[in-house]
Design a protein around this motif. Structure first.
Motif, mmCIF file in Angstrom:
data_model
loop_
_atom_site.group_PDB
_atom_site.id
_atom_site.type_symbol
_atom_site.label_atom_id
_atom_site.label_comp_id
_atom_site.label_asym_id
_atom_site.label_seq_id
_atom_site.Cartn_x
_atom_site.Cartn_y
_atom_site.Cartn_z
ATOM 1 N N VAL A 61 78.097 -5.756 62.132
ATOM 2 C CA VAL A 61 78.578 -7.101 61.805
ATOM 3 C C VAL A 61 78.321 -7.984 63.020
ATOM 4 O O VAL A 61 78.655 -7.620 64.141
ATOM 5 C CB VAL A 61 80.091 -7.090 61.473
ATOM 6 C CG1 VAL A 61 80.602 -8.501 61.236
ATOM 7 C CG2 VAL A 61 80.373 -6.200 60.267
ATOM 8 N N PHE A 62 77.727 -9.154 62.776
ATOM 9 C CA PHE A 62 77.476 -10.128 63.837
ATOM 10 C C PHE A 62 78.469 -11.266 63.653
ATOM 11 O O PHE A 62 78.571 -11.841 62.565
ATOM 12 C CB PHE A 62 76.038 -10.665 63.760
ATOM 13 C CG PHE A 62 75.725 -11.665 64.832
ATOM 14 C CD1 PHE A 62 75.240 -11.257 66.059
ATOM 15 C CD2 PHE A 62 75.936 -13.022 64.621
ATOM 16 C CE1 PHE A 62 74.962 -12.174 67.062
ATOM 17 C CE2 PHE A 62 75.660 -13.954 65.613
ATOM 18 C CZ PHE A 62 75.174 -13.520 66.835
ATOM 19 N N PHE A 80 77.185 -12.423 59.731
ATOM 20 C CA PHE A 80 76.177 -11.598 59.075
ATOM 21 C C PHE A 80 76.636 -10.146 59.066
ATOM 22 O O PHE A 80 77.168 -9.656 60.049
ATOM 23 C CB PHE A 80 74.823 -11.710 59.798
ATOM 24 C CG PHE A 80 74.349 -13.134 59.949
ATOM 25 C CD1 PHE A 80 73.758 -13.804 58.893
ATOM 26 C CD2 PHE A 80 74.524 -13.801 61.150
ATOM 27 C CE1 PHE A 80 73.347 -15.118 59.030
ATOM 28 C CE2 PHE A 80 74.102 -15.116 61.301
ATOM 29 C CZ PHE A 80 73.516 -15.778 60.232
ATOM 30 N N ARG A 81 76.373 -9.463 57.957
ATOM 31 C CA ARG A 81 76.679 -8.037 57.814
ATOM 32 C C ARG A 81 75.373 -7.308 57.536
ATOM 33 O O ARG A 81 74.509 -7.836 56.850
ATOM 34 C CB ARG A 81 77.660 -7.797 56.683
ATOM 35 C CG ARG A 81 79.025 -8.385 56.973
ATOM 36 C CD ARG A 81 79.986 -8.162 55.813
ATOM 37 N NE ARG A 81 81.286 -8.667 56.167
ATOM 38 C CZ ARG A 81 82.236 -7.956 56.757
ATOM 39 N NH1 ARG A 81 82.013 -6.696 57.031
ATOM 40 N NH2 ARG A 81 83.388 -8.486 57.061
ATOM 41 N N GLY A 82 75.271 -6.110 58.074
ATOM 42 C CA GLY A 82 74.022 -5.374 57.912
ATOM 43 C C GLY A 82 74.232 -3.940 57.496
ATOM 44 O O GLY A 82 75.172 -3.611 56.774
ATOM 45 N N THR A 83 73.381 -3.094 58.030
ATOM 46 C CA THR A 83 73.405 -1.663 57.730
ATOM 47 C C THR A 83 74.104 -0.934 58.872
ATOM 48 O O THR A 83 74.720 -1.567 59.729
ATOM 49 C CB THR A 83 71.965 -1.145 57.568
ATOM 50 O OG1 THR A 83 71.276 -1.305 58.813
ATOM 51 C CG2 THR A 83 71.222 -1.895 56.467
ATOM 52 N N ALA A 86 71.718 -2.161 61.980
ATOM 53 C CA ALA A 86 71.057 -3.465 62.140
ATOM 54 C C ALA A 86 71.722 -4.514 61.261
ATOM 55 O O ALA A 86 72.269 -4.193 60.206
ATOM 56 C CB ALA A 86 69.579 -3.362 61.768
ATOM 57 N N ALA A 87 71.676 -5.748 61.728
ATOM 58 C CA ALA A 87 72.117 -6.896 60.933
ATOM 59 C C ALA A 87 71.126 -8.023 61.197
ATOM 60 O O ALA A 87 70.791 -8.307 62.343
ATOM 61 C CB ALA A 87 73.527 -7.326 61.321
ATOM 62 N N HIS A 110 78.780 -8.433 68.349
ATOM 63 C CA HIS A 110 78.433 -7.573 67.225
ATOM 64 C C HIS A 110 78.793 -6.148 67.599
ATOM 65 O O HIS A 110 78.979 -5.826 68.767
ATOM 66 C CB HIS A 110 76.956 -7.722 66.824
ATOM 67 C CG HIS A 110 75.976 -7.050 67.716
ATOM 68 N ND1 HIS A 110 75.559 -7.580 68.918
ATOM 69 C CD2 HIS A 110 75.315 -5.883 67.575
ATOM 70 C CE1 HIS A 110 74.677 -6.761 69.473
ATOM 71 N NE2 HIS A 110 74.518 -5.720 68.680
ATOM 72 N N ASN A 111 78.937 -5.343 66.581
ATOM 73 C CA ASN A 111 79.323 -3.957 66.825
ATOM 74 C C ASN A 111 78.119 -3.031 66.714
ATOM 75 O O ASN A 111 77.123 -3.358 66.077
ATOM 76 C CB ASN A 111 80.420 -3.528 65.839
ATOM 77 C CG ASN A 111 79.942 -3.540 64.402
ATOM 78 O OD1 ASN A 111 79.189 -4.423 63.996
ATOM 79 N ND2 ASN A 111 80.374 -2.572 63.625
#
Length: 161
Positions: A61-62, A80-83, A86-87, A110-111
């Motif tokens: 998550v960014f 933004f949410r990703g995998t 990656a995001a 971001h995490n």
């Protein structure tokens, strides 16, 4: 002594809380502890705040903490949410949100669900791009913090920013 956290369901029954429910409650508590208008001039406060907000996610998550010129919190936004690793971040959307909120400064975060604190080449390049994009509209990037579980890494403190 075995203690369990309980939550109440829609019917009023108490059930054992799941890990996700506990993390969501922690996110709500940090919002009460660090409300809009809180000064985020301390790196340690910003790190604690962002670690609580992002630390438990299983996907990347960014997020951005948009600030006033005095570095008071205007709003925290998970953009933004990703995998799991990656995001995709769109600088245009970041600039647009910063302008809508009338932000003068921003702290990105971001995490890394993998637990690795090391910034990737993509993390470094994104930070550079965001910093350049926001500078065009006089918005200062104060930091980019990576959260990996209960640990954090600051681009500013590491001399990367």
């Amino acid at each position: 002594m075995n203690m369990e956290l309980m939550v109440r369901d829609a019917q009023g029954r108490y059930l054992v809380a799941t890990a996700e429910q506990i993390l969501e409650a922690a996110r709500q508590v940090i919002d009460w502890k660090v409300p809009r208008g809180t000064l985020l001039t301390s790196t340690s406060l910003a790190r604690d705040y962002l670690r609580t907000k992002l630390g438990g996610y299983e996907r990347e998550v960014f997020a951005a903490a948009f600030l006033t010129s005095e570095h008071r919190l205007i709003e925290y936004v998970e953009m933004f949410r990703g995998t799991i690793n990656a995001a995709t971040v769109y600088p245009r959307e970041v600039v647009k949100t910063a302008l809508q909120l009338n932000a003068a400064a921003v702290i990105f975060a971001h995490n890394h669900p993998s637990g690795d604190l090391k910034p990737s080449g993509a993390d470094r390049e994104l930070t550079k791009t965001l910093k350049q994009s926001l500078a065009l509209v006089d918005i200062l990037v104060l930091d980019h913090i990576i959260v990996a579980g209960d640990r954090t890494m600051s681009f500013a403190d590491s001399g990367i920013l």
